[in-house]
Every structure is written in C-alpha cells, then in structure tokens.
Design a protein around this motif. Structure first.
Motif, mmCIF file in Angstrom:
data_model
loop_
_atom_site.group_PDB
_atom_site.id
_atom_site.type_symbol
_atom_site.label_atom_id
_atom_site.label_comp_id
_atom_site.label_asym_id
_atom_site.label_seq_id
_atom_site.Cartn_x
_atom_site.Cartn_y
_atom_site.Cartn_z
ATOM 1 N N ILE A 154 -4.890 3.134 1.197
ATOM 2 C CA ILE A 154 -3.610 3.464 1.809
ATOM 3 C C ILE A 154 -2.350 2.722 1.568
ATOM 4 C CG2 ILE A 154 -2.775 3.249 4.264
ATOM 5 C CD1 ILE A 154 -5.352 4.006 5.380
ATOM 6 N N SER A 155 -2.741 1.171 1.069
ATOM 7 C CA SER A 155 -1.585 0.390 0.724
ATOM 8 C C SER A 155 -1.114 0.851 -0.445
ATOM 9 C CB SER A 155 -1.950 -0.909 0.502
ATOM 10 O OG SER A 155 -3.013 -1.230 -0.209
ATOM 11 N N ASP A 156 -2.090 1.348 -1.506
ATOM 12 C CA ASP A 156 -1.584 1.853 -2.903
ATOM 13 C C ASP A 156 -0.692 2.987 -2.564
ATOM 14 O OD1 ASP A 156 -2.962 -0.111 -4.018
ATOM 15 O OD2 ASP A 156 -4.587 1.081 -4.797
ATOM 16 N N PHE A 180 2.726 1.734 -1.289
ATOM 17 C CA PHE A 180 3.397 1.003 -2.075
ATOM 18 C C PHE A 180 4.123 1.866 -3.284
ATOM 19 C CE2 PHE A 180 0.843 -3.034 -1.458
ATOM 20 C CZ PHE A 180 1.529 -3.536 -0.498
ATOM 21 N N HIS A 181 4.093 3.197 -3.111
ATOM 22 C CA HIS A 181 4.731 4.167 -4.103
ATOM 23 C C HIS A 181 6.338 4.244 -3.481
ATOM 24 C CE1 HIS A 181 1.178 5.361 -5.749
ATOM 25 N NE2 HIS A 181 1.927 5.860 -7.032
ATOM 26 N N THR A 198 7.533 0.162 -12.209
ATOM 27 C CA THR A 198 7.250 1.078 -10.953
ATOM 28 C C THR A 198 7.975 2.115 -11.164
ATOM 29 O OG1 THR A 198 8.892 -0.487 -10.020
ATOM 30 C CG2 THR A 198 6.566 -1.028 -9.489
ATOM 31 N N ARG A 199 9.083 2.235 -11.617
ATOM 32 C CA ARG A 199 9.743 3.362 -11.785
ATOM 33 C C ARG A 199 8.989 4.378 -12.646
ATOM 34 N NH1 ARG A 199 15.239 2.199 -14.141
ATOM 35 N NH2 ARG A 199 15.450 1.208 -12.019
ATOM 36 N N GLY A 211 5.958 -6.053 -0.027
ATOM 37 C CA GLY A 211 4.690 -5.507 0.430
ATOM 38 C C GLY A 211 3.539 -6.393 -0.026
ATOM 39 N N LEU A 212 2.716 -6.534 0.871
ATOM 40 C CA LEU A 212 1.594 -7.616 0.382
ATOM 41 C C LEU A 212 0.318 -6.884 0.874
ATOM 42 C CD1 LEU A 212 2.741 -11.135 1.100
ATOM 43 C CD2 LEU A 212 2.716 -10.125 -1.081
ATOM 44 N N ARG A 213 -0.934 -7.186 0.429
ATOM 45 C CA ARG A 213 -2.244 -6.609 0.609
ATOM 46 C C ARG A 213 -3.261 -7.816 0.331
ATOM 47 N NH1 ARG A 213 -4.226 -2.265 -3.239
ATOM 48 N NH2 ARG A 213 -5.630 -3.973 -4.287
#
Length: 295
Positions: free
Chosen positions: A25-27, A30-31, A59-60, A135-137
């Motif tokens: 879910i975080s992945d 994080f988009h 990330t782009r 954002g952290l996880r």
C-alpha cells in the motif's frame, strides 16, 4: 514548493506488522508526485547531495514507466528506485540505546541533537529532490513515541491484516525462519509475565508468532491513544475489496491531491488477497485467535 523551514511539515508515515500489506500500500501511495521517500541509495548514502538530486529524476522515470507500455517504459521500471524502511540510516543517526530495527522504543524520545541531525538530512533530501512532502514507512513495531517526538504533526497510516492470514504468511517467509519463528524478535515492551508466557510458546511457531503479532498491534493502539496520534487504520482486506477508495481515504487523510499516476498503478496491478486462513488447519486458526484476537 515548501521552503526549507516547512518541508518536514506533516510527513506521511506508514506503519504496520510485517506481511500485513504495509509495503504494497505504501509503495502505491509513494507514486504520488508530491512525495519524497527513502530508497536503498538513500540508505547507503543518506548525506549524498548527488543521490538526492538523482532521486528527482529516478522517481520521474518510475512514474513515467506507469504511463508507458513501450520498451523505454519497461527499462525505466526495471531501474527505478523502490521504497525501503532505511533501517541502516535510522540506526546510524540514533544513539546506542535506540535499537531501531528490533526495538519497540516504548517511551523513548529523540534527543534535540538527534532531531536536528535527522531533520537536516531529510530536509536536504526533500529540497534537493524538489519534492513537497516526506513519506516514510516502518514495518514491525510502529515506534510511535520516538517518531512523534521528531514529527509531532505527522499523519500516520496503520495497515493491518487478519491475524491468521498475517501469521500464516510470517511463518512461511524465509526471513521469519531466522528471526522470530522461535525467538522473541522485537524487544523492549514485554512485562516479566509476558516474557514467561512466551517461554512456554517458543517451540510452537504459530502461537509464538501470534503472541508477537498481538504485541505489535496492541502497542500501536496504546501509543496512538496515549499520544493522540493523527492516525487512520487501514485494513488490508478493505484495500483488496476497493483499492481506489482505500487509497483515496489515505490521500484525504494526508491532505494530498488526487493522483492520476496512482490511479494508473491501481489499474495495472492485480490487487488480490489470498485467503491464508483457508490454508491453515483449524487448530492453528484457533491458536492464532487465542493469542492474537481479531479486533
């Protein structure tokens, strides 16, 4: 974009037990193009300005790959960064009595020096990568007390899954075989009575794992209540049933705008939940709910 004094406002922090869906879910979230997160390159070189600037481009590429079915898009996806917990960074930047990887950090607070050092690195990461929000996880213990002392205005997302499914997945994972299958893996939150209880369970993988899972979930709830944490709980089963609604709720909680890239990711990924409960003997299912009641 935010200035240097505000780039760490309201970071979005995902927490949850292993094998609960927190990574998946975080992945996906994080988009979001506004979010800056930590990857393996950051973990290896957290103070490298070159790596921070490169992150802007990688990330782009990662998001471009979502919208492209071309060979170039496939290559971009293959070499794009992926989010990590960055445990090496957190262990290096905290004092010796803070066991970030295996500790619950119950009642532990970051010192002013630690807060300053952590924020300097993360502010540089956000600013140089030209992102807006952090954002952290973290999987395992949520470490809410320690994280709240650094980020008092953080937006937390607690991801949970049915205990029987989680335990089944944990005990069948290779890493758990060498971690908590017959060992009390996470430390620092157990009473003497609980330690004695676990000694009776350590040779029973299902009961011992359920016992540890229960401690993770109960400690997160207790800390959230004690500290009045701004946190929502996301159940993995709800995410499987309606991924778009779940992600929309997370973005709303984080005060983040809608993301077409995330919509595309959800359409491309086959979100499904394997019913691990059906694969377990009835006695094991009963054992799980005895030591980790569903709530």
């Amino acid at each position: 974009m935010n200035t240097k004094t505000t780039v760490l406002n309201q970071p979005l922090i995902f927490v949850g037990p292993p094998r609960s869906g927190v990574n998946l879910i975080s992945d996906i979230v994080f988009h979001h193009s506004d979010l800056c997160w930590l990857d393996k390159n950051f973990d290896n070189h957290p103070r490298s300005q070159w790596q921070h600037r490169l992150f802007q481009h990688t990330t782009r590429w990662r998001n471009h790959a979502v919208h492209s079915s071309s060979l170039l898009g496939s290559i971009a996806k293959e070499f794009s960064p992926t989010p990590t917990d960055a445990m090496s960074f957190w262990d290096d930047v905290t004092r010796d009595d803070i066991d970030f990887e295996r500790g619950f950090l119950r009642g532990k607070h970051a010192t002013p020096i630690e807060i300053s050092s952590i924020k300097d690195v993360l502010e540089a990461r956000i600013t140089l990568s030209q992102k807006d929000r952090l954002g952290l996880r973290f999987t395992g213990p949520s470490r809410l007390c320690f994280l709240h002392s650094i980020f008092p205005d953080a937006k937390f997302v607690h991801v949970v899954r049915d205990p029987a499914s989680t335990v089944h997945s944990m005990i069948n994972s290779e890493e758990w075989e060498y971690q908590g299958r017959r060992l009390l893996w996470w430390r620092g939150a157990y009473s003497l009575q609980e330690l004695a209880q676990y000694d009776m369970l350590r040779d029973h993988a299902v009961a011992g794992t359920a016992f540890q899972l229960n401690k993770l979930m109960q400690t997160t709830k207790q800390e959230a209540q004690e500290l009045n944490i701004d946190m929502i709980t996301v159940e993995y089963e709800d995410f499987v049933q309606n991924p778009q609604e779940t992600v929309s709720n997370i973005l709303c909680h984080a005060d983040l705008p809608h993301s077409n890239t995330i919509d595309k990711v959800l359409k491309q990924n086959e979100i499904r939940g394997s019913n691990k409960v059906l694969k377990m003997p009835a006695t094991d299912i009963n054992t799980v709910y005895t030591w980790c009641p569903a709530s």
